[in-house]
Write a protein that holds these residues in place. Structure first.
Motif, PDB file in Angstrom:
ATOM      1  N   HIS A   1       0.828  -1.205   0.000  1.00  0.00           N
ATOM      2  CA  HIS A   1       0.000   0.000   0.000  1.00  0.00           C
ATOM      3  C   HIS A   1       0.866   1.260   0.000  1.00  0.00           C
ATOM      4  CE1 HIS A   1       0.715   1.111   4.241  1.00  0.00           C
ATOM      5  NE2 HIS A   1       0.687  -0.184   4.509  1.00  0.00           N
ATOM      6  N   GLY A   2       0.225   2.385  -0.219  1.00  0.00           N
ATOM      7  CA  GLY A   2       0.934   3.655  -0.247  1.00  0.00           C
ATOM      8  C   GLY A   2       0.690   4.465   1.015  1.00  0.00           C
ATOM      9  N   ALA A   3       0.969   5.761   0.916  1.00  0.00           N
ATOM     10  CA  ALA A   3       0.762   6.664   2.050  1.00  0.00           C
ATOM     11  C   ALA A   3      -0.717   6.950   2.241  1.00  0.00           C
ATOM     12  CB  ALA A   3       1.506   7.968   1.803  1.00  0.00           C
ATOM     13  N   TRP A   4      -1.091   7.259   3.488  1.00  0.00           N
ATOM     14  CA  TRP A   4      -2.448   7.646   3.861  1.00  0.00           C
ATOM     15  C   TRP A   4      -3.454   6.523   3.595  1.00  0.00           C
ATOM     16  CZ3 TRP A   4      -0.606  12.012   0.404  1.00  0.00           C
ATOM     17  CH2 TRP A   4       0.277  12.849   1.126  1.00  0.00           C
TER      18      TRP A   4
ATOM     19  N   SER B   1      -6.778  -1.236   1.983  1.00  0.00           N
ATOM     20  CA  SER B   1      -7.096  -0.595   0.701  1.00  0.00           C
ATOM     21  C   SER B   1      -7.104  -1.608  -0.447  1.00  0.00           C
ATOM     22  CB  SER B   1      -6.102   0.536   0.403  1.00  0.00           C
ATOM     23  OG  SER B   1      -4.768   0.049   0.292  1.00  0.00           O
ATOM     24  N   TRP B   2      -6.502  -2.774  -0.219  1.00  0.00           N
ATOM     25  CA  TRP B   2      -6.449  -3.833  -1.235  1.00  0.00           C
ATOM     26  C   TRP B   2      -7.591  -4.836  -1.091  1.00  0.00           C
ATOM     27  CZ3 TRP B   2      -3.310  -2.712  -5.001  1.00  0.00           C
ATOM     28  CH2 TRP B   2      -2.073  -2.083  -4.766  1.00  0.00           C
ATOM     29  N   ASN B   3      -8.528  -4.636  -0.169  1.00  0.00           N
ATOM     30  CA  ASN B   3      -9.520  -5.671   0.133  1.00  0.00           C
ATOM     31  C   ASN B   3     -10.254  -6.197  -1.095  1.00  0.00           C
ATOM     32  OD1 ASN B   3      -8.894  -5.635   2.829  1.00  0.00           O
ATOM     33  ND2 ASN B   3     -10.751  -4.602   3.509  1.00  0.00           N
TER      34      ASN B   3
ATOM     35  N   LEU C   1       1.035  -6.578   2.254  1.00  0.00           N
ATOM     36  CA  LEU C   1       2.103  -6.342   3.222  1.00  0.00           C
ATOM     37  C   LEU C   1       2.003  -4.952   3.860  1.00  0.00           C
ATOM     38  CD1 LEU C   1       5.104  -7.777   1.166  1.00  0.00           C
ATOM     39  CD2 LEU C   1       3.713  -8.952   2.878  1.00  0.00           C
ATOM     40  N   PRO C   2       2.504  -4.815   5.087  1.00  0.00           N
ATOM     41  CA  PRO C   2       2.545  -3.489   5.718  1.00  0.00           C
ATOM     42  C   PRO C   2       3.698  -2.664   5.164  1.00  0.00           C
ATOM     43  CG  PRO C   2       3.486  -5.128   7.201  1.00  0.00           C
ATOM     44  CD  PRO C   2       2.958  -5.881   6.009  1.00  0.00           C
ATOM     45  N   ASN C   3       3.396  -1.447   4.795  1.00  0.00           N
ATOM     46  CA  ASN C   3       4.423  -0.497   4.370  1.00  0.00           C
ATOM     47  C   ASN C   3       4.677   0.412   5.576  1.00  0.00           C
ATOM     48  OD1 ASN C   3       6.058   1.376   3.138  1.00  0.00           O
ATOM     49  ND2 ASN C   3       4.650   1.825   1.453  1.00  0.00           N
TER      50      ASN C   3
ATOM     51  N   SER D   1       0.610   4.084  -5.235  1.00  0.00           N
ATOM     52  CA  SER D   1       1.064   5.411  -4.839  1.00  0.00           C
ATOM     53  C   SER D   1       2.545   5.383  -4.431  1.00  0.00           C
ATOM     54  CB  SER D   1       0.162   5.943  -3.718  1.00  0.00           C
ATOM     55  OG  SER D   1       0.438   7.292  -3.440  1.00  0.00           O
ATOM     56  N   TYR D   2       2.857   5.818  -3.221  1.00  0.00           N
ATOM     57  CA  TYR D   2       4.241   5.757  -2.732  1.00  0.00           C
ATOM     58  C   TYR D   2       4.757   4.318  -2.709  1.00  0.00           C
ATOM     59  CZ  TYR D   2       7.946   5.634   0.831  1.00  0.00           C
ATOM     60  OH  TYR D   2       9.109   5.391   1.530  1.00  0.00           O
TER      61      TYR D   2
END
Length: 268
Positions: free
Chosen positions: A40-43, A48-50, A66-68, A97-98
């Motif tokens: 995932h990205g920032a914010w 968000s991938w569900n 995975l956790p970013n 995103s990021y």
């Protein structure tokens, strides 16, 4: 009689051998199906991938969101690189995103990463940062982010949150109001340095085939800048008409189509 017994033995051996071949062929096929790793990205966070995860699981893929850590480009990429070493077999590495910057760096020295998928993402070249990549974009409002100072073992820094009043109009502009409000409330901040950290010389998209999903109404990374990234990386490009910055939330099917194509390319 002896000839009859010999014929039966030959037939039985042939059937047994065919069964062994079929039994061995199936696991080999399954083993070549790549693992899908989502960053995932920032914010945002892994949730968000569900929608993407649900569709990929139905396809029978092994999936990990995975956790970013959002602490800095080299540190974040190191976390993903470490996880990659634990995965046997080919990997399709996906970044939003990021997270696109993170997978670009993490994949550079990861031989099991066979494909990259960028979703509304940064794809920096050596020496580029988020700040420099957005230099040509319209500047955000001066109060777009809220800075919260912190002290860490390696010095002082600041976490950046998106101001709630802009979350639904800029970051998640295509989401229903209640979804955007929930996303704003659960957002994970990124360390301020993430915006200025520069990519190293080695970035994965220069040598690894890539696919790129562009939200055509993205207000965080303008679509023309995303198109520049995708064209430079020679990515296969997918468009999400009306898609906002996290286009995979409202339209997971487009991101999944890109991932499936990447996975099929890896598997054959």
């Amino acid at each position: 009689m002896k000839k009859h017994k010999l014929l039966i033995a030959v037939i039985m051996f042939g059937l047994t051998w065919a069964a062994i071949v079929r039994a061995e062929a199936q696991p080999i096929e399954q083993q070549t199906k790549p693992t899908i790793l989502l960053v995932h990205g920032a914010w945002a966070d892994a949730s968000s991938w569900n929608g993407v995860v649900d569709l990929l699981l139905k396809d029978g893929y092994t999936v990990r969101a995975l956790p970013n850590t959002l602490r800095g480009l080299s540190a974040d990429a190191a976390v993903i690189s470490t996880y990659l070493k634990s995965v046997a077999g080919p990997v399709v590495l996906v970044g939003h995103s990021y997270g696109g910057s993170v997978i670009s760096v993490a994949s550079a020295n990861a031989p099991n990463v066979k494909a990259l998928v960028f979703v509304d993402a940064f794809a920096p070249d050596a020496g580029e940062s988020i700040h420099s990549e957005l230099a040509s974009a319209p500047p955000p409002p001066s109060d777009f982010t809220i800075s919260v100072p912190f002290t860490a073992s390696n010095g002082d820094g600041a976490d950046l949150y998106v101001n709630s009043k802009y979350f639904g109009t800029v970051f998640a502009s295509a989401e229903p109001a209640d979804v955007a409000t929930r996303l704003a409330a659960t957002q994970r901040p990124l360390a301020e340095r993430c915006a200025t950290d520069r990519a190293p010389e080695a970035v994965g998209w220069k040598t690894i085939p890539s696919w790129y999903v562009i939200g055509d109404a993205d207000k965080v990374i303008p679509p023309d800048i995303q198109l520049k990234f995708a064209t430079r990386a020679k990515s296969e490009i997918y468009h999400v008409p009306g898609g906002d910055h996290p286009s995979m939330i409202a339209h997971p099917e487009v991101t999944v189509a890109a991932i499936r194509d990447a996975a099929n390319a890896v598997s054959h």
